[in-house]
Design an enzyme around this catalytic site. Structure first.
Site, mmCIF file in Angstrom:
data_model
loop_
_atom_site.group_PDB
_atom_site.id
_atom_site.type_symbol
_atom_site.label_atom_id
_atom_site.label_comp_id
_atom_site.label_asym_id
_atom_site.label_seq_id
_atom_site.Cartn_x
_atom_site.Cartn_y
_atom_site.Cartn_z
ATOM 1 N N LYS A 161 1.022 4.153 -2.921
ATOM 2 C CA LYS A 161 0.665 5.554 -2.649
ATOM 3 C C LYS A 161 1.868 6.486 -2.871
ATOM 4 C CE LYS A 161 -3.678 4.804 -1.581
ATOM 5 N NZ LYS A 161 -4.753 5.286 -2.443
ATOM 6 N N TYR A 202 0.843 -1.207 0.000
ATOM 7 C CA TYR A 202 0.000 0.000 0.000
ATOM 8 C C TYR A 202 0.882 1.264 0.000
ATOM 9 C CZ TYR A 202 -3.880 3.041 1.561
ATOM 10 O OH TYR A 202 -4.826 4.028 1.667
HETATM 11 P P1 NAP Z 1 -13.515 2.047 0.478
HETATM 12 O O1 NAP Z 1 -14.611 2.439 1.426
HETATM 13 O O2 NAP Z 1 -13.031 0.646 0.463
HETATM 14 O O3 NAP Z 1 -13.925 2.508 -1.007
HETATM 15 C C1 NAP Z 1 -13.132 2.228 -2.112
HETATM 16 C C2 NAP Z 1 -14.010 2.097 -3.335
HETATM 17 O O4 NAP Z 1 -13.188 1.754 -4.447
HETATM 18 C C3 NAP Z 1 -15.050 0.974 -3.168
HETATM 19 O O5 NAP Z 1 -16.318 1.416 -3.604
HETATM 20 C C4 NAP Z 1 -14.485 -0.119 -4.070
HETATM 21 O O6 NAP Z 1 -15.485 -0.958 -4.651
HETATM 22 C C5 NAP Z 1 -13.820 0.699 -5.151
HETATM 23 N N1 NAP Z 1 -12.872 -0.101 -5.916
HETATM 24 C C6 NAP Z 1 -12.051 -1.088 -5.485
HETATM 25 N N2 NAP Z 1 -11.368 -1.618 -6.505
HETATM 26 C C7 NAP Z 1 -11.771 -0.969 -7.620
HETATM 27 C C8 NAP Z 1 -11.439 -1.080 -8.996
HETATM 28 N N3 NAP Z 1 -10.551 -1.988 -9.431
HETATM 29 N N4 NAP Z 1 -12.029 -0.240 -9.881
HETATM 30 C C9 NAP Z 1 -12.949 0.660 -9.472
HETATM 31 N N5 NAP Z 1 -13.313 0.806 -8.174
HETATM 32 C C10 NAP Z 1 -12.731 -0.006 -7.254
HETATM 33 O O7 NAP Z 1 -12.207 2.935 0.765
HETATM 34 P P2 NAP Z 1 -12.089 4.433 1.326
HETATM 35 O O8 NAP Z 1 -11.678 4.336 2.742
HETATM 36 O O9 NAP Z 1 -13.257 5.238 0.957
HETATM 37 O O10 NAP Z 1 -10.794 4.904 0.505
HETATM 38 C C11 NAP Z 1 -10.874 5.689 -0.666
HETATM 39 C C12 NAP Z 1 -9.458 6.104 -1.069
HETATM 40 O O11 NAP Z 1 -8.854 6.831 0.001
HETATM 41 C C13 NAP Z 1 -8.537 4.918 -1.356
HETATM 42 O O12 NAP Z 1 -7.674 5.238 -2.416
HETATM 43 C C14 NAP Z 1 -7.761 4.778 -0.065
HETATM 44 O O13 NAP Z 1 -6.512 4.169 -0.258
HETATM 45 C C15 NAP Z 1 -7.602 6.244 0.336
HETATM 46 N N6 NAP Z 1 -7.332 6.445 1.755
HETATM 47 C C16 NAP Z 1 -8.223 6.015 2.703
HETATM 48 C C17 NAP Z 1 -7.909 6.238 4.040
HETATM 49 C C18 NAP Z 1 -8.841 5.830 5.128
HETATM 50 O O14 NAP Z 1 -8.474 5.999 6.296
HETATM 51 N N7 NAP Z 1 -10.023 5.320 4.856
HETATM 52 C C19 NAP Z 1 -6.708 6.864 4.388
HETATM 53 C C20 NAP Z 1 -5.833 7.267 3.390
HETATM 54 C C21 NAP Z 1 -6.163 7.054 2.070
HETATM 55 P P3 NAP Z 1 -15.938 -2.328 -3.881
HETATM 56 O O15 NAP Z 1 -16.299 -1.926 -2.512
HETATM 57 O O16 NAP Z 1 -17.112 -2.804 -4.678
HETATM 58 O O17 NAP Z 1 -14.762 -3.238 -3.951
#
Ligand code: NAP
Length: 246
Positions: free
Chosen positions: A158, A154
């Site tokens: 990133k 990861y």
């Molecule tokens: P999340 O709730 O898991 O949402 C991610 C979304 O991306 C889900 O709807 C997922 O679909 C979709 N996805 C996965 N694989 C995909 C693909 N191959 N093509 C198209 N869509 C796809 O995650 P989140 O927490 O909202 O995170 C969103 C972004 O923020 C990510 O890039 C994550 O790395 C970043 N981020 C999050 C955090 C945190 O604390 N949450 C911190 C830093 C960065 P499915 O659910 O159907 O698989």
């Protein structure tokens, strides 16, 4: 209505941070393209937005597949003639200590997070460069800056996004396209809801603001980076992390 009639493509926007980002732009008058790997959740989120009288359209797509991404971008261009703002948000984790990390876990995370971001930038670059106008914002992570135990895949994906952002910012600058990244810290979503309570408390010790961030905190930064007020900002990674990576 800061983004009235702008076309904003948000990947991974059926839920979590991506959905909140799409909502923030839609509330500011944009037409948001809800794109996600799962057709049903994509359709459900688009319908939710439309029920709120917000302008949203449904374009499911797996970001790991370049030809599928190109097809999606072409369909959006056929219908709306342009894409003003691209938000690369789709991302996954597959955590494991490095000694135990399987090649598949490495490949899967790099493929969605980094290659997926490449694919979307690649597909959109020609029309955006031709339009001589656009904003690309990619969601990285503080883990890409700090590294983390159990997250080598990861962190590498990133950190890769941060390097890609800097390079594209330089390449696209003369065509009036700003390319930036946001590095969220710990944000309350389904991704982080999986953490054990003691892990959560341990993490909060390293956050000066002493709370987890919200998807709205990240969405607000996207609005800023896409706004006129941020036009002299490019190639940057803005940390939205409560001070975690000061
Ligand atoms: P999340 O709730 O898991 O949402 C991610 C979304 O991306 C889900 O709807 C997922 O679909 C979709 N996805 C996965 N694989 C995909 C693909 N191959 N093509 C198209 N869509 C796809 O995650 P989140 O927490 O909202 O995170 C969103 C972004 O923020 C990510 O890039 C994550 O790395 C970043 N981020 C999050 C955090 C945190 O604390 N949450 C911190 C830093 C960065 P499915 O659910 O159907 O698989």
């Amino acid at each position: 209505m800061q983004f009235k009639d702008e076309i904003v493509l948000v990947t991974g926007s059926a839920r979590g941070i991506g959905k909140e980002i799409a909502l923030a732009f839609a509330n500011q008058g944009a037409t948001v393209i809800i794109s996600d790997i799962n057709d049903d959740s994509c359709e459900k989120t688009t319908a939710e937005f439309n029920d709120l009288k917000l302008s949203a359209d449904n374009f499911p797509c797996d970001v790991t597949n370049l030809s599928a991404v190109e097809e999606m971008v072409n369909k959006i261009l056929d219908k709306y003639k342009r894409i003003d703002i691209l938000i690369n948000n789709a991302g996954i984790t597959k955590d494991n200590l490095f000694l135990r990390m399987k090649e598949e876990e490495w490949d899967a995370v790099i493929k969605v997070n980094l290659k997926g971001t490449f694919n979307c930038c690649k597909a959109i670059s020609k029309p955006m460069l031709k339009a001589r106008k656009g904003k690309i914002i990619s969601i990285a992570s503080v883990i890409g800056i700090l590294g983390n135990i159990g997250q080598a895949n990861y962190a590498a994906s990133k950190a890769g996004i941060i390097g890609l952002t800097k390079s594209l910012a330089r390449e696209f600058a003369l065509r009036n396209i700003n390319v930036n990244a946001i590095a969220p810290g710990y944000i309350k979503t389904e991704m982080t809801d999986q953490l054990k309570e003691e892990t959560r408390q341990e993490i909060l010790k390293s956050v000066p603001l002493k709370r987890m961030g919200t998807p709205a905190d990240v969405a607000g930064s996207c609005l800023f980076l896409a706004s006129k007020e941020a036009e002299y900002i490019t190639g940057q990674t803005i940390k939205v992390d409560g001070g975690m990576a000061i």
